[in-house]
Scaffold this motif. Sequence first.
Motif, PDB file in Angstrom:
ATOM      1  N   ASN A 176       1.286  -9.526 -54.302  1.00 19.33           N
ATOM      2  CA  ASN A 176      -0.080  -9.912 -54.639  1.00 19.33           C
ATOM      3  C   ASN A 176      -0.303 -10.031 -56.146  1.00 19.33           C
ATOM      4  O   ASN A 176      -1.311  -9.607 -56.684  1.00 19.33           O
ATOM      5  N   ARG A 177       0.671 -10.654 -56.807  1.00 23.82           N
ATOM      6  CA  ARG A 177       0.562 -10.995 -58.221  1.00 23.82           C
ATOM      7  C   ARG A 177       1.570 -12.092 -58.529  1.00 23.82           C
ATOM      8  O   ARG A 177       2.256 -12.556 -57.643  1.00 23.82           O
ATOM      9  N   PHE A 178       1.617 -12.515 -59.728  1.00 22.76           N
ATOM     10  CA  PHE A 178       2.498 -13.589 -60.211  1.00 22.76           C
ATOM     11  C   PHE A 178       1.926 -14.966 -59.857  1.00 22.76           C
ATOM     12  O   PHE A 178       0.922 -15.094 -59.167  1.00 22.76           O
ATOM     13  N   ILE A 179       2.585 -15.997 -60.332  1.00 22.93           N
ATOM     14  CA  ILE A 179       2.031 -17.350 -60.361  1.00 22.93           C
ATOM     15  C   ILE A 179       1.651 -17.910 -58.986  1.00 22.93           C
ATOM     16  O   ILE A 179       0.565 -18.464 -58.821  1.00 22.93           O
ATOM     17  N   ILE A 180       2.508 -17.779 -58.001  1.00 19.94           N
ATOM     18  CA  ILE A 180       2.192 -18.393 -56.702  1.00 19.94           C
ATOM     19  C   ILE A 180       0.974 -17.734 -56.073  1.00 19.94           C
ATOM     20  O   ILE A 180       0.055 -18.417 -55.613  1.00 19.94           O
ATOM     21  N   TYR A 181       0.921 -16.426 -56.089  1.00 25.65           N
ATOM     22  CA  TYR A 181      -0.243 -15.719 -55.550  1.00 25.65           C
ATOM     23  C   TYR A 181      -1.502 -16.108 -56.326  1.00 25.65           C
ATOM     24  O   TYR A 181      -2.556 -16.371 -55.734  1.00 25.65           O
ATOM     25  N   ASP A 182      -1.388 -16.169 -57.658  1.00 22.57           N
ATOM     26  CA  ASP A 182      -2.543 -16.515 -58.486  1.00 22.57           C
ATOM     27  C   ASP A 182      -3.047 -17.929 -58.180  1.00 22.57           C
ATOM     28  O   ASP A 182      -4.252 -18.162 -58.109  1.00 22.57           O
ATOM     29  N   LEU A 183      -2.117 -18.872 -58.015  1.00 15.28           N
ATOM     30  CA  LEU A 183      -2.529 -20.243 -57.689  1.00 15.28           C
ATOM     31  C   LEU A 183      -3.249 -20.296 -56.345  1.00 15.28           C
ATOM     32  O   LEU A 183      -4.268 -20.983 -56.197  1.00 15.28           O
ATOM     33  N   ILE A 184      -2.732 -19.580 -55.367  1.00 20.18           N
ATOM     34  CA  ILE A 184      -3.373 -19.546 -54.045  1.00 20.18           C
ATOM     35  C   ILE A 184      -4.800 -19.006 -54.175  1.00 20.18           C
ATOM     36  O   ILE A 184      -5.749 -19.585 -53.631  1.00 20.18           O
ATOM     37  N   GLN A 185      -4.960 -17.905 -54.897  1.00 24.34           N
ATOM     38  CA  GLN A 185      -6.291 -17.309 -55.041  1.00 24.34           C
ATOM     39  C   GLN A 185      -7.249 -18.257 -55.748  1.00 24.34           C
ATOM     40  O   GLN A 185      -8.410 -18.391 -55.344  1.00 24.34           O
ATOM     41  N   LYS A 186      -6.782 -18.923 -56.792  1.00 25.37           N
ATOM     42  CA  LYS A 186      -7.641 -19.885 -57.501  1.00 25.37           C
ATOM     43  C   LYS A 186      -8.071 -21.024 -56.571  1.00 25.37           C
ATOM     44  O   LYS A 186      -9.224 -21.450 -56.590  1.00 25.37           O
ATOM     45  N   LEU A 187      -7.131 -21.516 -55.772  1.00 20.74           N
ATOM     46  CA  LEU A 187      -7.451 -22.613 -54.839  1.00 20.74           C
ATOM     47  C   LEU A 187      -8.416 -22.165 -53.745  1.00 20.74           C
ATOM     48  O   LEU A 187      -9.269 -22.943 -53.300  1.00 20.74           O
ATOM     49  N   LEU A 188      -8.302 -20.929 -53.293  1.00 20.12           N
ATOM     50  CA  LEU A 188      -9.226 -20.420 -52.281  1.00 20.12           C
ATOM     51  C   LEU A 188     -10.636 -20.274 -52.851  1.00 20.12           C
ATOM     52  O   LEU A 188     -11.624 -20.467 -52.144  1.00 20.12           O
ATOM     53  N   GLN A 189     -10.718 -19.952 -54.135  1.00 18.52           N
ATOM     54  CA  GLN A 189     -12.023 -19.751 -54.760  1.00 18.52           C
ATOM     55  C   GLN A 189     -12.672 -21.053 -55.212  1.00 18.52           C
ATOM     56  O   GLN A 189     -13.886 -21.143 -55.288  1.00 18.52           O
ATOM     57  N   ASN A 190     -11.847 -22.062 -55.556  1.00 19.70           N
ATOM     58  CA  ASN A 190     -12.407 -23.311 -56.067  1.00 19.70           C
ATOM     59  C   ASN A 190     -11.634 -24.493 -55.493  1.00 19.70           C
ATOM     60  O   ASN A 190     -10.538 -24.799 -55.956  1.00 19.70           O
ATOM     61  N   PRO A 191     -12.183 -25.183 -54.506  1.00 19.14           N
ATOM     62  CA  PRO A 191     -11.482 -26.312 -53.880  1.00 19.14           C
ATOM     63  C   PRO A 191     -11.546 -27.609 -54.692  1.00 19.14           C
ATOM     64  O   PRO A 191     -10.935 -28.600 -54.317  1.00 19.14           O
ATOM     65  N   GLU A 192     -12.282 -27.623 -55.818  1.00 23.48           N
ATOM     66  CA  GLU A 192     -12.472 -28.847 -56.595  1.00 23.48           C
ATOM     67  C   GLU A 192     -11.362 -29.103 -57.609  1.00 23.48           C
ATOM     68  O   GLU A 192     -10.869 -30.214 -57.750  1.00 23.48           O
ATOM     69  N   TYR A 193     -11.016 -28.073 -58.358  1.00 23.89           N
ATOM     70  CA  TYR A 193      -9.975 -28.240 -59.378  1.00 23.89           C
ATOM     71  C   TYR A 193      -9.196 -26.946 -59.549  1.00 23.89           C
ATOM     72  O   TYR A 193      -9.652 -25.877 -59.144  1.00 23.89           O
ATOM     73  N   LEU A 194      -8.031 -27.086 -60.142  1.00 23.93           N
ATOM     74  CA  LEU A 194      -7.158 -25.942 -60.372  1.00 23.93           C
ATOM     75  C   LEU A 194      -6.708 -25.950 -61.819  1.00 23.93           C
ATOM     76  O   LEU A 194      -6.071 -26.889 -62.280  1.00 23.93           O
ATOM     77  N   GLU A 195      -7.053 -24.899 -62.527  1.00 28.44           N
ATOM     78  CA  GLU A 195      -6.624 -24.750 -63.916  1.00 28.44           C
ATOM     79  C   GLU A 195      -5.301 -23.998 -63.937  1.00 28.44           C
ATOM     80  O   GLU A 195      -5.167 -22.951 -63.296  1.00 28.44           O
TER      81      GLU A 195
END
Length: 193
Positions: free
Chosen positions: A61-80
Amino acid sequence: SPSVYAADNPLPLVERSVVRPSSPYGAAKAGGEAYCFAFYRSYGVDVRIGRIFNLYGKGVNRFIIYDLIQKLLQNPEYLEILGTGHQIRDYLYIDDVIEALIMIATHGKAGEDYNVASGVGTNITQLALDIATILGRRDIEIRPTGRSWAGDIPAWFGNIEKMNDLGFRPTISLTEGLARTVAWAYTNSPAGR
């Protein structure tokens, strides 16, 4: 960690690539390795080093892949994403990491180091798009920040011939591993529920 290697080493990184860290994190890892090798050479302590590249998977539950998943779950419009979006990394699913470490412990040689990696370089923007596709967000806008942390290395992936000699072969493809990780993260995230 591959962060011990110099940023200007040719790719893929081999265990004998130049060790010259670019970040304090990498320096700490190189220092730990130096102590391990010193204890092996001075006192015969059975030390074997596994340089784990980019670990991901169920329960991580850390590092880049987990972080990207969490960002995408929180914001479906764009990914920083940090950096240019052109960074290359080497991802290995947790089950394969565990198998590799067991092989090093049981079949490796004392005083040796081993790259624990898939041997495949993956572009971070493509990684983000693959995760978005699994989540059904094919039209996501990727926004690279253009900046990253001090000492970030633009590209790394490992040569795993030394691990292959021990009998190691990654068994979980990135495609399968991402699907498993997304399913786990989705059901274990407040944003996914």
